[in-house]
Design a protein around this motif. Sequence first.
Motif, PDB file in Angstrom:
ATOM      1  N   SER A  39       0.881  -1.163   0.000  1.00 35.22           N
ATOM      2  CA  SER A  39       0.000   0.000   0.000  1.00 35.22           C
ATOM      3  C   SER A  39       0.917   1.211   0.000  1.00 35.22           C
ATOM      4  O   SER A  39       1.919   1.238   0.719  1.00 35.22           O
ATOM      5  N   GLY A  40       0.599   2.186  -0.803  1.00 34.47           N
ATOM      6  CA  GLY A  40       1.442   3.361  -0.916  1.00 34.47           C
ATOM      7  C   GLY A  40       1.634   4.079   0.402  1.00 34.47           C
ATOM      8  O   GLY A  40       2.671   4.680   0.654  1.00 34.47           O
ATOM      9  N   ARG A  41       0.639   4.013   1.256  1.00 34.32           N
ATOM     10  CA  ARG A  41       0.687   4.742   2.526  1.00 34.32           C
ATOM     11  C   ARG A  41       1.629   4.087   3.541  1.00 34.32           C
ATOM     12  O   ARG A  41       2.388   4.769   4.231  1.00 34.32           O
ATOM     13  N   HIS A  42       1.572   2.756   3.653  1.00 34.06           N
ATOM     14  CA  HIS A  42       2.341   2.067   4.690  1.00 34.06           C
ATOM     15  C   HIS A  42       3.570   1.348   4.155  1.00 34.06           C
ATOM     16  O   HIS A  42       4.493   1.086   4.906  1.00 34.06           O
ATOM     17  N   GLU A 155       2.453   0.318  -5.505  1.00 35.99           N
ATOM     18  CA  GLU A 155       3.866   0.081  -5.781  1.00 35.99           C
ATOM     19  C   GLU A 155       4.705   1.259  -5.316  1.00 35.99           C
ATOM     20  O   GLU A 155       4.232   2.386  -5.244  1.00 35.99           O
ATOM     21  N   ILE A 156       5.977   0.988  -5.008  1.00 38.66           N
ATOM     22  CA  ILE A 156       6.923   2.033  -4.642  1.00 38.66           C
ATOM     23  C   ILE A 156       8.139   1.904  -5.553  1.00 38.66           C
ATOM     24  O   ILE A 156       8.726   0.828  -5.664  1.00 38.66           O
ATOM     25  N   PHE A 157       8.497   2.996  -6.229  1.00 35.72           N
ATOM     26  CA  PHE A 157       9.659   3.029  -7.117  1.00 35.72           C
ATOM     27  C   PHE A 157      10.717   3.928  -6.499  1.00 35.72           C
ATOM     28  O   PHE A 157      10.384   4.938  -5.887  1.00 35.72           O
ATOM     29  N   CYS A 158      12.009   3.576  -6.676  1.00 34.89           N
ATOM     30  CA  CYS A 158      13.090   4.379  -6.088  1.00 34.89           C
ATOM     31  C   CYS A 158      14.164   4.687  -7.122  1.00 34.89           C
ATOM     32  O   CYS A 158      14.399   3.916  -8.048  1.00 34.89           O
ATOM     33  N   ILE A 159      14.820   5.827  -6.919  1.00 34.33           N
ATOM     34  CA  ILE A 159      15.999   6.214  -7.674  1.00 34.33           C
ATOM     35  C   ILE A 159      17.146   6.222  -6.680  1.00 34.33           C
ATOM     36  O   ILE A 159      17.005   6.746  -5.568  1.00 34.33           O
ATOM     37  N   GLY A 160      18.281   5.645  -7.076  1.00 37.88           N
ATOM     38  CA  GLY A 160      19.411   5.552  -6.162  1.00 37.88           C
ATOM     39  C   GLY A 160      20.689   6.073  -6.774  1.00 37.88           C
ATOM     40  O   GLY A 160      20.754   6.363  -7.968  1.00 37.88           O
ATOM     41  N   THR A 161      21.714   6.194  -5.943  1.00 43.53           N
ATOM     42  CA  THR A 161      23.041   6.611  -6.389  1.00 43.53           C
ATOM     43  C   THR A 161      24.098   5.751  -5.715  1.00 43.53           C
ATOM     44  O   THR A 161      23.890   5.265  -4.595  1.00 43.53           O
ATOM     45  N   ILE A 162      25.228   5.567  -6.411  1.00 45.98           N
ATOM     46  CA  ILE A 162      26.398   4.941  -5.800  1.00 45.98           C
ATOM     47  C   ILE A 162      27.577   5.911  -5.879  1.00 45.98           C
ATOM     48  O   ILE A 162      28.720   5.531  -5.683  1.00 45.98           O
ATOM     49  N   LYS A 163      27.273   7.193  -6.146  1.00 46.62           N
ATOM     50  CA  LYS A 163      28.293   8.226  -6.312  1.00 46.62           C
ATOM     51  C   LYS A 163      28.487   8.953  -4.983  1.00 46.62           C
ATOM     52  O   LYS A 163      28.206  10.135  -4.857  1.00 46.62           O
ATOM     53  N   ASP A 164      28.915   8.218  -3.962  1.00 48.64           N
ATOM     54  CA  ASP A 164      29.114   8.782  -2.633  1.00 48.64           C
ATOM     55  C   ASP A 164      30.104   7.892  -1.884  1.00 48.64           C
ATOM     56  O   ASP A 164      30.400   6.772  -2.314  1.00 48.64           O
ATOM     57  N   ASP A 165      30.598   8.368  -0.761  1.00 50.19           N
ATOM     58  CA  ASP A 165      31.560   7.593   0.021  1.00 50.19           C
ATOM     59  C   ASP A 165      30.920   6.310   0.544  1.00 50.19           C
ATOM     60  O   ASP A 165      29.772   6.308   0.978  1.00 50.19           O
ATOM     61  N   PHE A 166      31.699   5.226   0.513  1.00 52.33           N
ATOM     62  CA  PHE A 166      31.328   3.915   1.044  1.00 52.33           C
ATOM     63  C   PHE A 166      30.164   3.260   0.299  1.00 52.33           C
ATOM     64  O   PHE A 166      29.568   2.320   0.801  1.00 52.33           O
ATOM     65  N   LEU A 167      29.826   3.734  -0.900  1.00 52.73           N
ATOM     66  CA  LEU A 167      28.787   3.122  -1.717  1.00 52.73           C
ATOM     67  C   LEU A 167      29.437   2.420  -2.892  1.00 52.73           C
ATOM     68  O   LEU A 167      30.532   2.765  -3.317  1.00 52.73           O
ATOM     69  N   GLY A 168      28.726   1.439  -3.470  1.00 50.56           N
ATOM     70  CA  GLY A 168      29.246   0.733  -4.642  1.00 50.56           C
ATOM     71  C   GLY A 168      29.150  -0.770  -4.451  1.00 50.56           C
ATOM     72  O   GLY A 168      28.363  -1.260  -3.654  1.00 50.56           O
ATOM     73  N   VAL A 169      29.989  -1.490  -5.185  1.00 49.73           N
ATOM     74  CA  VAL A 169      29.959  -2.948  -5.170  1.00 49.73           C
ATOM     75  C   VAL A 169      30.457  -3.475  -3.828  1.00 49.73           C
ATOM     76  O   VAL A 169      31.495  -3.053  -3.336  1.00 49.73           O
ATOM     77  N   ILE A 170      29.692  -4.402  -3.236  1.00 49.31           N
ATOM     78  CA  ILE A 170      30.134  -5.044  -1.995  1.00 49.31           C
ATOM     79  C   ILE A 170      30.406  -6.523  -2.207  1.00 49.31           C
ATOM     80  O   ILE A 170      31.078  -7.147  -1.395  1.00 49.31           O
ATOM     81  N   ASN A 171      29.892  -7.082  -3.322  1.00 55.72           N
ATOM     82  CA  ASN A 171      30.154  -8.491  -3.620  1.00 55.72           C
ATOM     83  C   ASN A 171      30.019  -8.702  -5.128  1.00 55.72           C
ATOM     84  O   ASN A 171      28.962  -8.458  -5.699  1.00 55.72           O
TER      85      ASN A 171
END
Length: 176
Positions: A39-42, A155-171
């Motif tokens: 549910s969009g609310r919860h 439904e919930i859709f997200c936009i993300g970034t890996i252009k920051d410290d400590f973000l990116g590939v972990i495995n």
Amino acid sequence: MFFHIVLERNMQLHPRHFGRNLRENLVSKLMKDVEGTCSGRHGFVVAITGIENVGKGLIRDGTGFVTFPVKYQCVVFRPFKGEILEAVVTMVNKMGFFAEAGPVQIFVSNHLIPDDMEFQSGDMPNYTTSDGSVKIQKDSEVRLKIIGTRVDATEIFCIGTIKDDFLGVINDPTTA
């Protein structure tokens, strides 16, 4: 983020389910109908943890169905802007990549991928650093930051970034 909340829902039950196991039938129908929905609310309902109250049933005219108000506790998952998540890459293309963190799909645009990573096409498209030490491809695990969310009714859709410290590939699946 996960939350433990109390929700209420009106459940319709067919007369054939009445009898000794009325409450169990009602609870199993509630779990089947609610768990895994959004549910969009919860947010996404992960699991029902308990039933607080089952109200008195109201007989529906003409059908014989009975409507019961049910108050229940559940765990919900709702992502927020600024939250850090670990996700699995599901698709890579020249526009960016899609990743999934549980039930949420997150898109990371090529503008939100570090500048030293370039798209490599081929049978296994990926984003690779210039020295080849880091590679983002299908089934890679990445840590990303959500910078935007769009909430629909179901439904919930997200936009993300890996252009920051400590973000990116972990495995990386190729090194495992």
